[in-house]
Scaffold this active site. Structure first.
Site, PDB file in Angstrom:
ATOM      1  N   LYS A 133      40.254  41.082  37.228  1.00  0.00           N
ATOM      2  CA  LYS A 133      38.880  41.588  37.261  1.00  0.00           C
ATOM      3  C   LYS A 133      38.486  42.133  35.886  1.00  0.00           C
ATOM      4  O   LYS A 133      39.350  42.559  35.122  1.00  0.00           O
ATOM      5  CB  LYS A 133      38.774  42.738  38.274  1.00  0.00           C
ATOM      6  N   ARG A 171      41.116  37.983  52.134  1.00  0.00           N
ATOM      7  CA  ARG A 171      41.154  37.007  53.233  1.00  0.00           C
ATOM      8  C   ARG A 171      42.563  36.478  53.447  1.00  0.00           C
ATOM      9  O   ARG A 171      42.935  36.122  54.558  1.00  0.00           O
ATOM     10  CB  ARG A 171      40.147  35.881  52.943  1.00  0.00           C
TER      11      ARG A 171
HETATM   12  N1  BES Z   1      37.830  43.558  46.922  1.00  0.00           N
HETATM   13  C1  BES Z   1      37.052  42.501  46.395  1.00  0.00           C
HETATM   14  C2  BES Z   1      35.607  42.511  46.883  1.00  0.00           C
HETATM   15  C3  BES Z   1      34.737  43.614  46.356  1.00  0.00           C
HETATM   16  C4  BES Z   1      34.169  43.519  45.111  1.00  0.00           C
HETATM   17  C5  BES Z   1      34.429  44.687  47.149  1.00  0.00           C
HETATM   18  C6  BES Z   1      33.327  44.538  44.656  1.00  0.00           C
HETATM   19  C7  BES Z   1      33.581  45.682  46.708  1.00  0.00           C
HETATM   20  C8  BES Z   1      33.039  45.608  45.450  1.00  0.00           C
HETATM   21  C9  BES Z   1      37.642  41.154  46.788  1.00  0.00           C
HETATM   22  O1  BES Z   1      39.013  41.123  46.904  1.00  0.00           O
HETATM   23  C10 BES Z   1      37.240  40.185  45.736  1.00  0.00           C
HETATM   24  O2  BES Z   1      37.621  40.363  44.616  1.00  0.00           O
HETATM   25  N2  BES Z   1      36.466  39.179  46.113  1.00  0.00           N
HETATM   26  C11 BES Z   1      35.970  38.230  45.184  1.00  0.00           C
HETATM   27  C12 BES Z   1      36.037  36.874  45.834  1.00  0.00           C
HETATM   28  C13 BES Z   1      35.695  35.742  44.914  1.00  0.00           C
HETATM   29  C14 BES Z   1      36.791  35.567  43.876  1.00  0.00           C
HETATM   30  C15 BES Z   1      35.535  34.486  45.721  1.00  0.00           C
HETATM   31  C16 BES Z   1      34.530  38.602  44.854  1.00  0.00           C
HETATM   32  O3  BES Z   1      33.778  38.975  45.758  1.00  0.00           O
HETATM   33  O4  BES Z   1      34.175  38.530  43.681  1.00  0.00           O
HETATM   34 ZN    ZN Z   2      39.982  40.745  45.019  1.00  0.00          ZN
END
Ligand code: BES
Ligand code: ZN
Ligand code: ZN
Length: 498
Positions: free
Chosen positions: A279, A353
């Site tokens: 991230k 997921r």
């Molecule tokens: N935990 C995150 C989702 C999230 C992001 C929750 C910001 C709250 C605030 C999750 O694990 C994630 O990183 N999801 C990605 C999925 C994508 C790579 C398809 C996302 O939402 O960017």
């Molecule tokens: Zn994530």
């Protein structure tokens, strides 16, 4: 912890640090306010004539040591237009008043806020809203602020005043319910607000075990047990972490032996760095909140136990960090899940997921009556709904309708997104059974499509709390940090169901 009582009696007779009376738009008092006004000579009338804000919602005015009243302060809590007042407004107003009085050093207060009429709400509903508001609004997470913690004098008791003695029993039941709900919510907040160096999977397991009760069985599986059980998707995400994963199962037997349980499943990602698909640095610290789904599950269990809900519950939590390291899982890896389905990992940051696939498959195997899962699953959900509603998806209309209704009633709101068959196309893989991302479009829905493959045909609902689980501004009923989203929602749903 503040003590909340209910009582019937006149405002002039109370001997408290503060007696709180509602004031409506246009400087209108309700019955108790008028009665007090009659006992106190001209002071109140004169004050009201000068009171600038005219009872607008949220404004608070105070009078000190008024003759004819035994209380130190008379507090006017602006309720706005009465016909526009909702249970949520009452909850928020109670929270504001309680916080302000605590800051001013009050210890014991009585409140006449349930005199306000709220369309469609019973007295018990109103008492519950006020009691919830007080306890949620006073919540703080200051254990790491050594000075602040020492200096705060806590509000000790709040007495919710009602008009008639006859309603005392039902009002007391409502207070008990609110106490359980608020304690469950605040427990979820406490867990989620802990930093990621304290709240690790092992610690989360200990917190689950700490709920011990004669009707509750908690099983915490360590890495060895997880390997033995075959939760391989969870293990794949855990590969990059120096900390062991945990798989937590809670069984609450409040119902009849033959009753199928309701399964509650939570994402317990104690820190989400994104893994190899790392991230960006900005706000990455907030990813300590990526275990809020599991916190909601534990909060609901805590409350269900203390309310003695007459039903059976199965809780399932998959917990790990998502980190980077030589052993971390990688984009391109194919992971075989507990259920046997193979997952092509195209982005290691879509890990929620993946771990939920094992938790859901395990839950489905126990043949529960229905499954509800909670997860901070997608950034796309934050974009779609912001902080005002959690995303709601699933395979069963009745369950969805029930949750929607509870969301509106509790103001722990949810909004349904469609799960049309066509969306499933987006997670097709060329080389495995499914892939873990579905492209930029409809990201919240394709994440739910992924989950849907693991619940068989059991009625299932997925609550994406990514936008609601924590806030960085603070609201009337929650300071900055974890909100406890999902707890009020599901407790109301479960209560109606039983
Ligand atoms: N935990 C995150 C989702 C999230 C992001 C929750 C910001 C709250 C605030 C999750 O694990 C994630 O990183 N999801 C990605 C999925 C994508 C790579 C398809 C996302 O939402 O960017
Ligand atoms: Zn994530
Ligand atoms: Zn995540």
């Amino acid at each position: 912890m503040i003590k909340i009582n209910v009582k019937a009696g006149a405002a002039a007779k109370q001997r408290d640090d503060a007696v709180v009376l509602p004031i409506l738009a246009g400087r209108k008092l309700t019955a108790s306010g008028r009665a007090l006004q009659a006992c106190t000579g001209k002071t109140i009338s004169q004050y009201l004539r000068k009171f600038d804000q005219l009872g607008e919602f949220g404004d608070i005015g105070m009078l000190y040591e008024v003759e004819g009243s035994f209380s130190q302060r008379i507090v006017f809590a602006g309720a706005g237009e009465e016909k526009g007042l909702s249970l949520d407004g009452l909850r928020r107003l109670s929270a504001r008043v309680a916080r302000q009085l605590e800051r001013g050093g009050s210890r014991d207060i009585s409140m006449y806020l349930t005199e306000l009429s709220v369309r469609g709400a019973s007295l018990a509903d109103k008492v519950q809203a006020v009691a919830e508001g007080i306890q949620l609004g006073l919540y703080r997470f200051d254990k790491y602020q050594s000075q602040k913690k020492k200096n705060t004098r806590e509000l000790r008791s709040a007495t919710i005043m009602i008009e008639s003695r006859k309603a005392l029993a039902s009002a007391e039941t409502a207070v008990m319910r609110a106490r359980a709900i608020a304690a469950g919510t605040n427990f979820a907040r406490d867990l989620a607000n802990e930093p990621g160096n304290v709240c690790i999977p092992e610690w989360l397991g200990e917190q689950a075990a700490s709920l011990s009760h004669k009707k509750l069985k908690v099983t915490v599986m360590d890495k060895k047990a997880i390997e033995k059980a075959g939760f391989t998707a969870l293990l794949a995400v855990n590969q990059g972490s120096a900390k062991e994963p945990r798989f937590i199962v809670l069984e609450y037997a409040g119902g009849k032996k033959a009753d199928k349980p309701v399964a509650l499943v939570g994402k317990g990602l104690t820190f989400d760095a994104g893994g190899i698909s790392i991230k960006p640095a900005a706000q990455m610290d907030e990813m300590k909140f990526d275990m809020c789904g599991s916190a909601a599950v534990l909060g609901i269990f805590k409350a269900a136990i203390s309310m003695g809900l007459p039903l059976n519950l199965l809780g399932v939590i998959a917990s790990t960090e998502n980190m980077l390291g030589a052993a971390a899982y990688k984009p391109g890896d194919i992971v075989t899940s507990y259920k046997g389905l193979t997952i092509e990992v195209q982005n290691t940051d879509a890990e929620g997921r993946i771990i939920l696939s094992d938790a859901l498959a395990y839950a489905a195997e126990q043949k529960p009556a229905e499954i509800i899962d909670f997860a901070t699953l997608t950034g796309a959900c934050v974009i779609a709904l912001g902080a005002q509603a959690s995303g709601l998806m699933g395979n069963n209309d009745k369950l969805i309708r029930g949750l929607k209704k509870s969301g509106d009633h509790t103001h722990d709101r949810v909004w349904q997104l469609p799960m049309y068959e066509e969306y499933q196309e987006q997670i097709k893989s060329e080389i495995a059974d499914i892939r873990n991302i579905g492209g930029r479009e409809a990201g919240t829905i394709t994440a739910a499509c992924f989950l849907s493959r693991f619940v068989d045909d059991i009625p299932w609902a997925h609550v994406d709390i990514a936008g609601t689980a924590w806030n960085m501004k603070g609201t009337d009923i929650s300071p900055v940090g974890a909100t406890g989203a999902g707890v009020r929602l599901v407790l109301d749903y479960l209560q109606k169901r039983s």
